[in-house]
Design an enzyme around this catalytic site. Structure first.
Site, short mmCIF file in Angstrom:
data_model
loop_
_atom_site.label_atom_id
_atom_site.label_comp_id
_atom_site.label_asym_id
_atom_site.label_seq_id
_atom_site.Cartn_x
_atom_site.Cartn_y
_atom_site.Cartn_z
CB CYS A 78 -0.97 0.04 1.17
SG CYS A 78 -2.13 1.42 0.98
CB CYS A 105 -5.09 4.67 -3.82
SG CYS A 105 -4.35 5.47 -2.38
C1 LIG Z 1 -1.03 0.13 6.87
C2 LIG Z 1 -1.66 -0.52 5.68
C3 LIG Z 1 -2.65 0.16 4.99
C4 LIG Z 1 -3.25 -0.41 3.87
N1 LIG Z 1 -4.24 0.27 3.23
C5 LIG Z 1 -4.86 -0.30 2.18
C6 LIG Z 1 -5.97 0.34 1.55
O1 LIG Z 1 -6.39 1.42 1.96
N2 LIG Z 1 -6.55 -0.26 0.48
C7 LIG Z 1 -6.10 -1.47 0.02
O2 LIG Z 1 -6.68 -1.98 -0.95
N3 LIG Z 1 -5.06 -2.11 0.59
C8 LIG Z 1 -4.44 -1.56 1.66
N4 LIG Z 1 -3.40 -2.22 2.27
C9 LIG Z 1 -2.76 -3.36 1.60
C10 LIG Z 1 -3.49 -4.69 1.82
O3 LIG Z 1 -3.70 -4.91 3.18
C11 LIG Z 1 -2.61 -5.79 1.23
O4 LIG Z 1 -2.39 -5.51 -0.12
C12 LIG Z 1 -3.27 -7.14 1.34
O5 LIG Z 1 -3.44 -7.50 2.69
C13 LIG Z 1 -2.42 -8.19 0.65
O6 LIG Z 1 -3.03 -9.42 0.75
P1 LIG Z 1 -2.18 -10.76 0.51
O7 LIG Z 1 -3.14 -11.87 0.71
O8 LIG Z 1 -1.46 -10.67 -0.79
O9 LIG Z 1 -1.07 -10.73 1.63
P2 LIG Z 1 -1.25 -10.63 3.21
O10 LIG Z 1 -2.55 -10.02 3.57
O11 LIG Z 1 -0.03 -9.97 3.73
O12 LIG Z 1 -1.30 -12.13 3.67
C14 LIG Z 1 -0.28 -13.05 3.48
C15 LIG Z 1 -0.67 -14.32 4.22
O13 LIG Z 1 0.31 -15.32 3.99
C16 LIG Z 1 0.57 -15.95 5.21
N5 LIG Z 1 1.93 -16.50 5.15
C17 LIG Z 1 3.11 -15.84 5.20
N6 LIG Z 1 4.12 -16.71 5.10
C18 LIG Z 1 3.58 -17.92 4.98
C19 LIG Z 1 4.10 -19.23 4.82
N7 LIG Z 1 5.42 -19.45 4.79
N8 LIG Z 1 3.24 -20.27 4.71
C20 LIG Z 1 1.89 -20.06 4.72
N9 LIG Z 1 1.33 -18.84 4.87
C21 LIG Z 1 2.17 -17.79 5.00
C22 LIG Z 1 0.44 -14.88 6.28
O14 LIG Z 1 0.16 -15.45 7.56
C23 LIG Z 1 -0.74 -14.09 5.74
O15 LIG Z 1 -1.98 -14.55 6.24
C24 LIG Z 1 -2.82 -1.69 3.43
C25 LIG Z 1 -1.85 -2.39 4.15
C26 LIG Z 1 -1.29 -1.83 5.28
C27 LIG Z 1 -0.27 -2.61 6.08
#
Ligand SMILES: Cc1cc2nc3c(=O)[nH]c(=O)nc-3n(C[C@H](O)[C@H](O)[C@H](O)COP(=O)(O)OP(=O)(O)OC[C@H]3O[C@@H](n4cnc5c(N)ncnc54)[C@H](O)[C@@H]3O)c2cc1C
Length: 458
Positions: free
Chosen positions: A219, A402
């Site tokens: 983000c 965003c």
């Molecule tokens: C402060 C902040 C503000 C944000 N604001 C926004 C916003 O306004 N709008 C928006 O759209 N997005 C926003 N985001 C971004 C959004 O949260 C992320 O893009 C999203 O969570 C990504 O999802 P993901 O599933 O790719 O990864 P993540 O949500 O990071 O999840 C990854 C998962 O993989 C698991 N994992 C890690 N390693 C392993 C392993 N070895 N084996 C098995 N599992 C594992 C973790 O436990 C986790 O559950 C924000 C993020 C933050 C931190």
């Protein structure tokens, strides 16, 4: 939640609105979510209609999803909506699900922690088999992986959604600084809460630094959102005039990814007296003297050290993918440990039975949940195509969104593509700060995330 003093008011930590008004906004959120959900059902119906022989073939495929956050679970849920009665294995170690897009609102004092954490188990739909463990090693040449607990998991198709994490070791003194009473961070929940408290007690005359990291960023708007909201709060509390607020970034401007937005937010930062410093990368923090040490790069490529004292710092480290991914054959040189996928099909470039979703993918797209909402249909459609030996027919178009929270009660909402061009500007009125999008961010987007995405209606 803040204690309720008046039964006709409902509060989001410190912000109050009348119950009627709140209901109207929540109702608006519900309508929005319902419309989006119906749209999701409709596109699912159209895109994933399978004949019974095809459905049988798809059901026999052994599909494993690594990572059960918004990326992995949205793909798994959408897949099960397209192919009911199928089974899909999800490997995820955490029992709590974090709504990370709400983290900024926790650090800004709008949400409580309980607004962004919910139990993981109810998010697993029938048909999802949860392996509560983490992937320790991928072996894509052998179509298998090994978990930390030693379980060998074989698959026909794999979807990787492991996300990215902040590397606290990337800035000397960063981890140490976060334990002091002068630093907090909206990216990690306990430090986000701490930031909120420190910001509330920052004395007038204090100097606050907000930094931005080099490399890919989860983000990319969030480090400036917390800067905007903090500055606004200090201003509304009458403490701003004696304070110094600085935003320091290695980038060439405030929001260079989307030039039209940058043209608005850069002068806005100047008008609000937030001092921006470009080409500045945070290298170290000396906690003993409360000094942040930046490397400032000049246009001709030379660097010099720039030291700044602080009373409060919101420091950012670089991001990286989890070790299991960055140390595996699924990544490649020069892409920072990310999953090597085609940015449109989300299929792995060398292992065609592997797909990716979300932050861990080397697509160049913003690392946001908004990106995942657009990627998940392509991933599921192509996964089904691959199982059925068909050419992949679903492309992610690079769109992301965003909600840029520029002050309490105001938000600029925009979508943009791979080229940084605004998309659907007519709908969002993207270049305006509006109350409507603030309310949607605070009340509606969590529902979209929870009810629409996690139920596979994307
Ligand atoms: C402060 C902040 C503000 C944000 N604001 C926004 C916003 O306004 N709008 C928006 O759209 N997005 C926003 N985001 C971004 C959004 O949260 C992320 O893009 C999203 O969570 C990504 O999802 P993901 O599933 O790719 O990864 P993540 O949500 O990071 O999840 C990854 C998962 O993989 C698991 N994992 C890690 N390693 C392993 C392993 N070895 N084996 C098995 N599992 C594992 C973790 O436990 C986790 O559950 C924000 C993020 C933050 C931190």
């Amino acid at each position: 939640m803040a204690p309720e003093t008046n039964p006709d008011e409902v509060g989001m930590a410190g912000r109050r609105m009348s119950r009627r008004k709140a209901l109207r906004y929540l109702g608006g959120g519900a309508v929005g979510v319902a419309v989006l959900g119906m749209g999701g059902v409709w596109t699912l119906e159209r895109s994933a209609r399978l004949g019974s022989r095809e459905a049988e073939k798809v059901k026999k495929a052994r599909i494993v999803v690594a990572g059960g956050s918004i990326g992995g679970l949205t793909v798994a849920a959408r897949f099960l909506r397209a192919v009911p009665d199928a089974e899909i294995v999800v490997i995820e170690p955490k029992e709590e699900h974090h709504y990370q897009p709400g983290y900024t609102l926790v650090a800004a004092g709008v949400y409580e922690e309980t607004d962004v954490v919910f139990a993981q188990a109810p998010l697993f739909l029938p048909g999802m088999r949860w392996i509560k463990d983490s992937v320790a090693r991928f072996e894509p040449e052998r179509n298998r992986l090994v978990t930390s607990g030693g379980t060998l998991v074989e698959y026909d198709f794999l979807v990787v959604g492991l996300g990215v994490e902040m590397d606290l070791g990337s800035v000397e003194g960063l981890a140490e600084a976060l334990e002091t009473g002068y630093a907090g961070n909206s990216y990690m929940l306990p430090y986000g809460r701490k930031f909120r408290d420190l910001a509330a007690s920052l004395p007038s005359g204090g100097r606050a630094l907000f930094t931005y990291p080099k490399g890919y960023v989860k983000c990319g708007g969030a480090p400036q959102k917390i800067c905007w909201l903090s500055e606004d709060k200090w201003r509304s509390e009458g403490r701003r005039q004696d304070m110094e607020v600085h935003f320091l970034t290695p980038q060439s401007s405030v929001f260079p990814v989307v030039p039209v937005i940058d043209e608005i937010v850069k002068p806005m930062m100047e008008a609000r007296g937030i001092q921006h410093h470009f080409h500045h990368e945070l290298k170290a923090i000396d906690v003993s003297t409360r000094t942040a040490i930046f490397l400032e790069e000049s246009e001709n490529g030379t660097t010099r050290e720039h030291r700044m004292k602080y009373d409060l710092i919101h420091p950012m480290g670089r991001f990286r993918t989890p070790a299991a991914l960055r140390q595996s054959a699924l990544t490649a040189d020069g892409i920072g440990g990310q999953l090597e996928v085609n940015r449109e099909t989300l299929q792995h470039k060398r292992f065609p039975n592997v797909f990716g979703v979300g932050d861990c993918c080397a697509t160049g797209a913003p690392k946001t949940a908004a990106t995942i909402r657009k990627q998940a249909p392509a991933v599921v459609g192509n996964l089904i195509d691959a199982i059925l030996d068909r050419p992949l027919g679903h492309l992610y178009d690079g769109t992301s969104g965003c909600p840029l929270l520029t002050r309490h009660g105001r938000c600029m909402m925009f979508e943009f593509d791979f080229q940084g061009q605004l998309v659907n500007e007519w709908l969002y009125q993207s270049t305006k700060e509006t109350r409507l999008w603030w309310e949607f961010k605070v009340h509606g987007l969590k529902r979209l995330y929870r009810e629409v995405m996690l139920n596979g209606y994307v």
